[in-house]
Each structure stands twice: as C-alpha cells, then as structure tokens.
Design an enzyme around this catalytic site. Structure first.
Site, PDB file in Angstrom:
ATOM      1  N   GLY A   1       9.157 -10.945  -3.135  1.00 60.81           N
ATOM      2  CA  GLY A   1       9.138 -10.282  -1.825  1.00 60.81           C
ATOM      3  C   GLY A   1       7.857 -10.439  -1.054  1.00 60.81           C
ATOM      4  N   THR A   2       7.256 -11.632  -1.142  1.00 62.58           N
ATOM      5  CA  THR A   2       6.070 -11.870  -0.318  1.00 62.58           C
ATOM      6  C   THR A   2       6.197 -13.209   0.396  1.00 62.58           C
ATOM      7  OG1 THR A   2       3.645 -12.092  -0.271  1.00 62.58           O
ATOM      8  CG2 THR A   2       4.760 -12.854  -2.276  1.00 62.58           C
ATOM      9  N   SER A   3       5.703 -13.216   1.642  1.00 64.97           N
ATOM     10  CA  SER A   3       5.764 -14.465   2.424  1.00 64.97           C
ATOM     11  C   SER A   3       4.687 -15.435   1.959  1.00 64.97           C
ATOM     12  CB  SER A   3       5.584 -14.159   3.917  1.00 64.97           C
ATOM     13  OG  SER A   3       4.301 -13.559   4.117  1.00 64.97           O
TER      14      SER A   3
ATOM     15  N   VAL B   1       0.840  -1.206   0.000  1.00 64.44           N
ATOM     16  CA  VAL B   1       0.000   0.000   0.000  1.00 64.44           C
ATOM     17  C   VAL B   1       0.876   1.258   0.000  1.00 64.44           C
ATOM     18  CG1 VAL B   1      -1.890  -1.183   1.184  1.00 64.44           C
ATOM     19  CG2 VAL B   1      -0.142  -0.019   2.554  1.00 64.44           C
ATOM     20  N   ASP B   2       2.214   1.062  -0.105  1.00 65.67           N
ATOM     21  CA  ASP B   2       3.140   2.192   0.094  1.00 65.67           C
ATOM     22  C   ASP B   2       3.249   3.124  -1.114  1.00 65.67           C
ATOM     23  OD1 ASP B   2       5.926  -0.190  -0.116  1.00 65.67           O
ATOM     24  OD2 ASP B   2       4.867   0.835  -1.733  1.00 65.67           O
TER      25      ASP B   2
ATOM     26  N   HIS C   1      -4.441  -4.412  -2.025  1.00 62.93           N
ATOM     27  CA  HIS C   1      -4.750  -4.100  -0.623  1.00 62.93           C
ATOM     28  C   HIS C   1      -4.951  -2.611  -0.384  1.00 62.93           C
ATOM     29  CE1 HIS C   1      -2.779  -8.167   0.569  1.00 62.93           C
ATOM     30  NE2 HIS C   1      -4.004  -8.311   0.077  1.00 62.93           N
TER      31      HIS C   1
HETATM   32  P1  OAD Z   1       5.571 -10.093   4.769  1.00 66.38           P
HETATM   33  O1  OAD Z   1       6.192  -9.200   5.768  1.00 66.38           O
HETATM   34  O2  OAD Z   1       4.627 -11.188   5.214  1.00 66.38           O
HETATM   35  O3  OAD Z   1       6.704 -10.831   3.907  1.00 66.38           O
HETATM   36  C1  OAD Z   1       7.763 -10.085   3.359  1.00 66.38           C
HETATM   37  C2  OAD Z   1       8.577 -11.048   2.527  1.00 66.38           C
HETATM   38  O4  OAD Z   1       9.618 -10.307   1.884  1.00 66.38           O
HETATM   39  C3  OAD Z   1       9.251 -12.150   3.335  1.00 66.38           C
HETATM   40  O5  OAD Z   1       9.034 -13.392   2.677  1.00 66.38           O
HETATM   41  C4  OAD Z   1      10.735 -11.760   3.299  1.00 66.38           C
HETATM   42  O6  OAD Z   1      11.575 -12.930   3.287  1.00 66.38           O
HETATM   43  C5  OAD Z   1      10.822 -11.050   1.969  1.00 66.38           C
HETATM   44  N1  OAD Z   1      11.922 -10.093   1.826  1.00 66.38           N
HETATM   45  C6  OAD Z   1      12.441  -9.261   2.766  1.00 66.38           C
HETATM   46  N2  OAD Z   1      13.403  -8.490   2.212  1.00 66.38           N
HETATM   47  C7  OAD Z   1      13.466  -8.819   0.890  1.00 66.38           C
HETATM   48  C8  OAD Z   1      14.237  -8.380  -0.209  1.00 66.38           C
HETATM   49  N3  OAD Z   1      15.162  -7.409  -0.069  1.00 66.38           N
HETATM   50  N4  OAD Z   1      14.032  -8.947  -1.434  1.00 66.38           N
HETATM   51  C9  OAD Z   1      13.102  -9.933  -1.592  1.00 66.38           C
HETATM   52  N5  OAD Z   1      12.338 -10.410  -0.574  1.00 66.38           N
HETATM   53  C10 OAD Z   1      12.520  -9.851   0.646  1.00 66.38           C
HETATM   54  O7  OAD Z   1       4.833  -9.149   3.733  1.00 66.38           O
HETATM   55  P2  OAD Z   1       3.814  -9.558   2.601  1.00 66.38           P
HETATM   56  O8  OAD Z   1       4.050 -10.940   2.118  1.00 66.38           O
HETATM   57  O9  OAD Z   1       3.799  -8.474   1.608  1.00 66.38           O
HETATM   58  O10 OAD Z   1      -2.082  -7.304   3.871  1.00 66.38           O
HETATM   59  O11 OAD Z   1       2.405  -9.516   3.392  1.00 66.38           O
HETATM   60  C11 OAD Z   1       1.234  -9.716   2.617  1.00 66.38           C
HETATM   61  C12 OAD Z   1       0.111  -9.039   3.288  1.00 66.38           C
HETATM   62  O12 OAD Z   1       0.009  -9.462   4.651  1.00 66.38           O
HETATM   63  C13 OAD Z   1       0.247  -7.538   3.379  1.00 66.38           C
HETATM   64  O13 OAD Z   1      -0.096  -6.891   2.185  1.00 66.38           O
HETATM   65  C14 OAD Z   1      -0.780  -7.242   4.457  1.00 66.38           C
HETATM   66  C15 OAD Z   1      -0.607  -8.420   5.395  1.00 66.38           C
HETATM   67  O14 OAD Z   1      -1.848  -8.906   5.832  1.00 66.38           O
HETATM   68  C16 OAD Z   1      -2.971  -6.339   4.273  1.00 66.38           C
HETATM   69  O15 OAD Z   1      -2.623  -5.416   4.972  1.00 66.38           O
HETATM   70  C17 OAD Z   1      -4.361  -6.534   3.778  1.00 66.38           C
END
Ligand code: OAD
Length: 247
Positions: free
Chosen positions: A192-194, A107-108, A123
């Site tokens: 970059g998503t978990s 959302v940034d 989101h």
């Molecule tokens: P997370 O914080 O769950 O995951 C971030 C991911 O980025 C992790 O898998 C890290 O290993 C990875 N990561 C960190 N640094 C990185 C880098 N430099 N390059 C590549 N990967 C890197 O965040 P999201 O998966 O985005 O939803 O979370 C998904 C959603 O969960 C968010 O949008 C939010 C939350 O519920 C809402 O707010 C509706």
C-alpha cells in the site's frame, strides 16, 4: 502464474521465512476509510496540496491553518477502525513472536490500535506533539489553547504535530532499525505505498540487494514493481489475511 498461484507461492515463502519485514503505506489504511496521502484533498482542504501544509515553513507562516489541517486529519483517523490488513499483521506477530518487523510510513496509529507493537513509525505519529523549536528551561510552562497550537508561556515556543514534514530528516534510530530489518529479512512485503518517498521507498532495494524475496501488494502499479520479485495486485485488507493467517 495466476494471481491465486502467485498468492500461494508467496504464502509458502512467508511460512518458511525466518524473518519477515513489512513496509506499509497509506494504502493499508484505505479500507479503514482513511484517504491515502495522494488521494485528492477534499472539502475545506481541497485548495491545498499536502506539500503546502506539511512543512515547517507552512507552520511558521500559518500555524493556525496547519494546526487545523492536522486537527481535521486527527478527527477523521480517530473515527476509523483498523481493518483486516492491520489485524492480520498484528495477529501474525502475536502468533510468531520475533519473526516480523513492521515498518510504516503511516502516522495514523492504526497498526498500533490493531495490536501491533514495536512498530517502526518512520514518519512519526499524528496524535503526538513536539516542540517546534528546541525547548528551553521555561518550556515546561506549556499554555494549552483549545483549537490552537499550545505555546510555552515563557518564550512562545509552539507545539507542533510529531510527524516528519517534507524536507525534514526521519528519526535516525527508527530508520536504522528499518534498514537493518530490510537487510536481515528473508521476505519483504511492500504494502500500500506508491514508493515515491525516500528513504522509506529505498528499503525495497536494500532488501533485494541483501537477497530477500520482495513482494509488492498494491491495487495499482507502483514505482517499486520493478524492484519486486512478485507483485500481488489487490487490496491489502484482502491479501494480507491470505498471506499471514497460518498458525
Ligand atoms: P500514497 O498516497 O503515495 O500511495 C498510496 C498507495 O496505496 C498507492 O500506491 C495506492 O495504489 C495504494 N492503495 C490504495 N488503496 C489500497 C488498498 N486497498 N490496498 C493496497 N494498496 C492500496 O501514500 P504513501 O505511499 O504511503 O510522508 O506515501 C508515502 C509518504 O508520502 C507518506 O508517508 C507521506 C508522503 O510524503 C510524510 O508525510 C513524511
């Protein structure tokens, strides 16, 4: 194969792709200094989990607290700059019009500030507001209150951040467009998503089922590694320019 061989193979796939879809998460903004969603909260907010703040119930119970948390996040993000990963995606889309669909959970607004257009923001948007309840005719009498959520002078309806809170539905048209892109793409990059939050995370399986080549780009293992054809272990800011820099 080595990381370099994997990277070269994915780069060839991307170059040959008629249509590329990219799903990003907070990790793509990590190199811009924006904490990821599941990074430990710091300072004032360390005692709260995002799940306790990013909900309608939390906002109704403690509007000022939730508003302050979003104001804190808005301040941090406003100081951040798009990084090489954001810029690589925007540059690719500029050089190859209509070949890339960018879907983000973030959302940034950093993709948009990097120059990406038509971003499917699943989101919502941190810097936009919406009415908490369905707006009544009186709700154009918005009373701005610096530092607090503004309210309708007529019925007290509050303004809230225009982001999807836990338990809320995603914007249906945006989600449908993202699912269509996942079904139609030749390559899906999951960056970059978990992969813990659905329906966003489900796009990887949707693409896989439709025959796309699914590539995970992440610094750490994720729930979606099992769905991927290839996992590129590393930072989005380093890998995306490698994958997307061709003319
Ligand atoms: P997370 O914080 O769950 O995951 C971030 C991911 O980025 C992790 O898998 C890290 O290993 C990875 N990561 C960190 N640094 C990185 C880098 N430099 N390059 C590549 N990967 C890197 O965040 P999201 O998966 O985005 O939803 O979370 C998904 C959603 O969960 C968010 O949008 C939010 C939350 O519920 C809402 O707010 C509706």
């Amino acid at each position: 194969m080595t990381v370099a061989q994997d990277l070269a193979a994915v780069r060839e796939r991307v170059a040959a792709a008629r249509h590329l879809a990219v799903l990003t998460g907070a990790g793509v903004s990590a190199e811009s200094g924006v904490p990821t969603f599941r990074d430990a909260q710091t300072g004032l907010w360390a005692r709260f989990r995002p799940e306790e703040l990013a909900t309608e119930a939390a906002f109704r119970a403690h509007p000022q607290r939730v508003w302050d948390w979003y104001a804190f996040r808005r301040e941090r993000v406003a100081e951040a700059q798009p990084n090489a990963g954001h810029l690589a995606l925007a540059g690719f889309a500029r050089r190859h019009p209509d070949r890339l669909t960018l879907i983000t959970q973030n959302v940034d607004g950093l993709h948009q500030r990097a120059g990406s257009t038509g971003v499917l923001a699943l989101h919502g948007q941190l810097f936009e507001n919406a009415w908490l309840d369905a707006p009544q005719p009186c709700c154009d009498l918005e009373r701005e209150r610096v530092g607090s959520p503004s309210a309708c002078a007529g019925c007290g309806n509050l303004r809230r951040p225009a982001v999807v809170w836990f338990g809320e539905a995603l914007p249906l048209k945006t989600l449908a467009a993202a699912q269509q892109a996942a079904r139609a793409c030749d390559v899906l990059l999951v960056v970059g998503t978990s992969g813990q939050v659905y329906p966003a995370a489900g796009l990887a399986q949707t693409a896989q089922d439709a025959g796309a080549h699914v590539v995970v780009v992440n610094t750490a293992p994720t729930a979606l590694d099992a769905v991927a054809d290839v996992v590129l272990r590393g930072s989005a800011a380093l890998i995306l320019p490698e994958l997307l820099s061709f003319k």
